[in-house]
Design an enzyme around this catalytic site. Structure first.
Site, PDB file in Angstrom:
ATOM      1  N   ASP A  42      -1.226   2.122   8.125  1.00 14.37           N
ATOM      2  CA  ASP A  42      -1.837   1.291   9.176  1.00 14.37           C
ATOM      3  C   ASP A  42      -1.100   1.393  10.522  1.00 14.37           C
ATOM      4  O   ASP A  42      -1.687   1.096  11.564  1.00 14.37           O
ATOM      5  CB  ASP A  42      -1.876  -0.181   8.734  1.00 14.37           C
TER       6      ASP A  42
ATOM      7  N   GLY B  19     -12.321  14.134  19.603  1.00 19.53           N
ATOM      8  CA  GLY B  19     -13.287  14.131  20.705  1.00 19.53           C
ATOM      9  C   GLY B  19     -14.602  13.484  20.329  1.00 19.53           C
ATOM     10  O   GLY B  19     -15.681  14.024  20.602  1.00 19.53           O
TER      11      GLY B  19
ATOM     12  N   THR C  22       3.524   2.537   5.946  1.00 21.07           N
ATOM     13  CA  THR C  22       2.120   2.132   5.795  1.00 21.07           C
ATOM     14  C   THR C  22       1.263   2.990   6.704  1.00 21.07           C
ATOM     15  O   THR C  22       1.638   3.222   7.858  1.00 21.07           O
ATOM     16  CB  THR C  22       1.896   0.646   6.147  1.00 21.07           C
TER      17      THR C  22
ATOM     18  N   ARG D 189       1.683  -5.450  -5.156  1.00 25.33           N
ATOM     19  CA  ARG D 189       1.732  -6.520  -4.145  1.00 25.33           C
ATOM     20  C   ARG D 189       2.059  -7.778  -4.931  1.00 25.33           C
ATOM     21  O   ARG D 189       1.192  -8.347  -5.578  1.00 25.33           O
ATOM     22  CB  ARG D 189       0.395  -6.628  -3.419  1.00 25.33           C
TER      23      ARG D 189
ATOM     24  N   ASP E 288       5.601  -5.247   6.541  1.00 23.67           N
ATOM     25  CA  ASP E 288       6.384  -6.434   6.915  1.00 23.67           C
ATOM     26  C   ASP E 288       6.317  -7.554   5.866  1.00 23.67           C
ATOM     27  O   ASP E 288       7.258  -8.335   5.745  1.00 23.67           O
ATOM     28  CB  ASP E 288       6.026  -6.934   8.319  1.00 23.67           C
ATOM     29  N   GLY E 289       5.223  -7.612   5.070  1.00 19.89           N
ATOM     30  CA  GLY E 289       5.126  -8.621   4.013  1.00 19.89           C
ATOM     31  C   GLY E 289       6.229  -8.406   2.976  1.00 19.89           C
ATOM     32  O   GLY E 289       6.882  -9.363   2.529  1.00 19.89           O
ATOM     33  N   SER E 290       6.454  -7.143   2.627  1.00 20.57           N
ATOM     34  CA  SER E 290       7.489  -6.820   1.635  1.00 20.57           C
ATOM     35  C   SER E 290       8.879  -7.126   2.211  1.00 20.57           C
ATOM     36  O   SER E 290       9.764  -7.607   1.491  1.00 20.57           O
ATOM     37  CB  SER E 290       7.431  -5.339   1.263  1.00 20.57           C
TER      38      SER E 290
ATOM     39  N   ARG F  31      -6.470  -1.971   8.241  1.00 22.13           N
ATOM     40  CA  ARG F  31      -6.531  -3.450   8.300  1.00 22.13           C
ATOM     41  C   ARG F  31      -6.956  -3.906   9.680  1.00 22.13           C
ATOM     42  O   ARG F  31      -7.938  -3.421  10.194  1.00 22.13           O
ATOM     43  CB  ARG F  31      -5.173  -4.069   7.928  1.00 22.13           C
TER      44      ARG F  31
ATOM     45  N   ASP G  51       1.056  -0.572  11.792  1.00 21.96           N
ATOM     46  CA  ASP G  51       0.838  -1.877  12.426  1.00 21.96           C
ATOM     47  C   ASP G  51       2.090  -2.748  12.438  1.00 21.96           C
ATOM     48  O   ASP G  51       1.997  -3.970  12.519  1.00 21.96           O
ATOM     49  CB  ASP G  51      -0.307  -2.617  11.709  1.00 21.96           C
TER      50      ASP G  51
ATOM     51  N   GLY H   8       0.842  -1.212   0.000  1.00 20.05           N
ATOM     52  CA  GLY H   8       0.000   0.000   0.000  1.00 20.05           C
ATOM     53  C   GLY H   8       0.868   1.250   0.000  1.00 20.05           C
ATOM     54  O   GLY H   8       1.798   1.357   0.800  1.00 20.05           O
TER      55      GLY H   8
HETATM   56  O1  F6P Z   1      -2.272  -1.406   4.149  1.00 17.22           O
HETATM   57  C1  F6P Z   1      -2.738  -0.178   3.720  1.00 17.22           C
HETATM   58  C2  F6P Z   1      -4.181  -0.247   3.335  1.00 17.22           C
HETATM   59  O2  F6P Z   1      -4.587   1.040   2.897  1.00 17.22           O
HETATM   60  C3  F6P Z   1      -5.145  -0.764   4.392  1.00 17.22           C
HETATM   61  O3  F6P Z   1      -5.439   0.189   5.383  1.00 17.22           O
HETATM   62  C4  F6P Z   1      -6.325  -1.177   3.568  1.00 17.22           C
HETATM   63  O4  F6P Z   1      -7.085  -2.175   4.200  1.00 17.22           O
HETATM   64  C5  F6P Z   1      -5.670  -1.714   2.316  1.00 17.22           C
HETATM   65  O5  F6P Z   1      -4.372  -1.137   2.249  1.00 17.22           O
HETATM   66  C6  F6P Z   1      -6.417  -1.414   1.046  1.00 17.22           C
HETATM   67  O6  F6P Z   1      -5.746  -2.028   0.008  1.00 17.22           O
HETATM   68  P1  F6P Z   1      -6.049  -1.778  -1.539  1.00 17.22           P
HETATM   69  O7  F6P Z   1      -5.426  -0.468  -1.906  1.00 17.22           O
HETATM   70  O8  F6P Z   1      -5.410  -2.920  -2.218  1.00 17.22           O
HETATM   71  O9  F6P Z   1      -7.535  -1.723  -1.682  1.00 17.22           O
END
Ligand code: F6P
Length: 321
Positions: free
Chosen positions: A127, A185, A125, A71, A102-104, A171, A129, A10
């Site tokens: 996320d 808030g 990312t 990806r 981390d996948g990459s 995610r 995460d 992403g």
């Molecule tokens: O990992 C980044 C992210 O934007 C996530 O938050 C989301 O779930 C996903 O990628 C969306 O992926 P795509 O762009 O393949 O729809």
């Protein structure tokens, strides 16, 4: 010496500043910078180009990635990794900087084990995460986009005495939703990490409406898959007209914030310095811990999952119970 950079998974704001800083910093260190287009797919297909200042000028303020992203499933097959290695050899590239998740990093670690191509992963990312780093590139820009959207939705929500449900990306991680709920808030925050007590929230919200509350703001993380359910709950249990907004990919683009541009520079300079040090080996990830860049192994990054800070969860507890 030649080092190449690529962006994978992403995309996020901050990737372009990182690409520009990478090229400028390499040239200043007398290192030949290369650009790999289309992520890991690009190493396989050989979309690799030597870079100069002109290739990266005027991109600091741009969202997305001029290198594009992918990806790649093919990269997990040995035959394609071999093809990728041969492509790098043609250009004399034996070191890589990869921006992604981390996948990459895992994919490139396989590549290192096969062919010994050293690399540094830069966590990038929205996320946020990735275990072992407090910050991933792109998060600050995404949070600012969510904040702007939430402010705008609050305006119209209050005009109509409505409830608004805003779904954020992330995610399985609730970081974007949690921070956004705190800084905006909101009344309700729904994230995968915490089970909400909807009965307790309903009691509270009904009583507040009786006392004159005019509108309700809810942030829901996509990982909960509860956006629709929260809308139904507001309409039927609380009895307030409700609208939902799924923010979607708007969170992934946009002009990178000051913080993301600065973090891009820090991450890239640490990554290149590390690759120039011939005494270090293997695949490492440059992480941000206690306001400093450090290096950890891919194995360490993959050894655990990212946990939300307890302090933040306490700040948001009234939005969940
Ligand atoms: O990992 C980044 C992210 O934007 C996530 O938050 C989301 O779930 C996903 O990628 C969306 O992926 P795509 O762009 O393949 O729809």
């Amino acid at each position: 010496m030649s080092i190449a950079i690529l962006t994978s998974g992403g995309d996020c704001a901050g990737m372009n500043p990182a690409i520009k800083q990478f090229v400028d910093y390499c040239l200043a260190q007398n290192v030949e910078p290369y650009l790999i287009y289309d992520g890991l797919e690009g190493i396989i297909d050989g979309t690799i180009q030597k870079a100069g200042y002109a290739d990266v000028s005027g991109i600091m303020h741009l969202g997305g990635t001029i290198l594009r992203s992918s990806r790649s499933k093919r990269f997990f097959e040995y035959a394609y990794r071999k093809q990728a290695y041969e492509n790098l050899q043609k250009h004399g590239i034996d070191k890589l900087v990869i921006l992604g998740g981390d996948g990459s990093f895992r994919a490139l670690n396989r590549f290192y084990q096969d062919f010994g191509v050293r690399f540094i992963g830069i966590p990038a990312t929205i996320d946020n995460d990735i275990f072992a780093t407090e910050y991933c590139l792109g998060v600050d820009t995404a949070l600012n986009i969510i904040r702007n959207a939430t402010d705008a939705i609050r305006d119209t929500s209050s005009s109509f005495k409505r409830a608004s449900v805003i779904e954020t990306m992330g995610r399985e991680c609730g970081y974007l939703a949690l921070i956004s709920a705190i800084v905006s808030g909101t009344e309700v925050c729904v994230i995968p990490e915490v089970e909400c007590d909807f009965d307790a929230l309903a009691l509270k919200l009904r009583s507040q409406l009786k006392q004159g509350r005019k509108y309700i703001m809810c942030i829901v993380a996509e990982g909960t898959k509860m956006t629709h359910q929260v809308v139904e709950w507001l309409e039927h249990e609380i009895g307030i007209e409700t609208r939902a907004t799924v923010l979607g990919h708007v969170q992934r683009g946009g002009n990178p914030t000051v913080f993301d541009r600065l973090m891009a520079t820090k991450f890239v300079e640490h990554a290149v310095d590390n690759l120039l040090d011939e005494t270090t080996k293997g695949g490492l990830v440059v992480v941000y811990q206690n306001s400093k860049c450090e290096f950890v192994t891919i194995e360490y990054v993959n050894s655990n999952s990212y946990k939300l800070e307890e302090e933040l969860l306490i700040m948001a507890k009234d939005m969940m119970h």
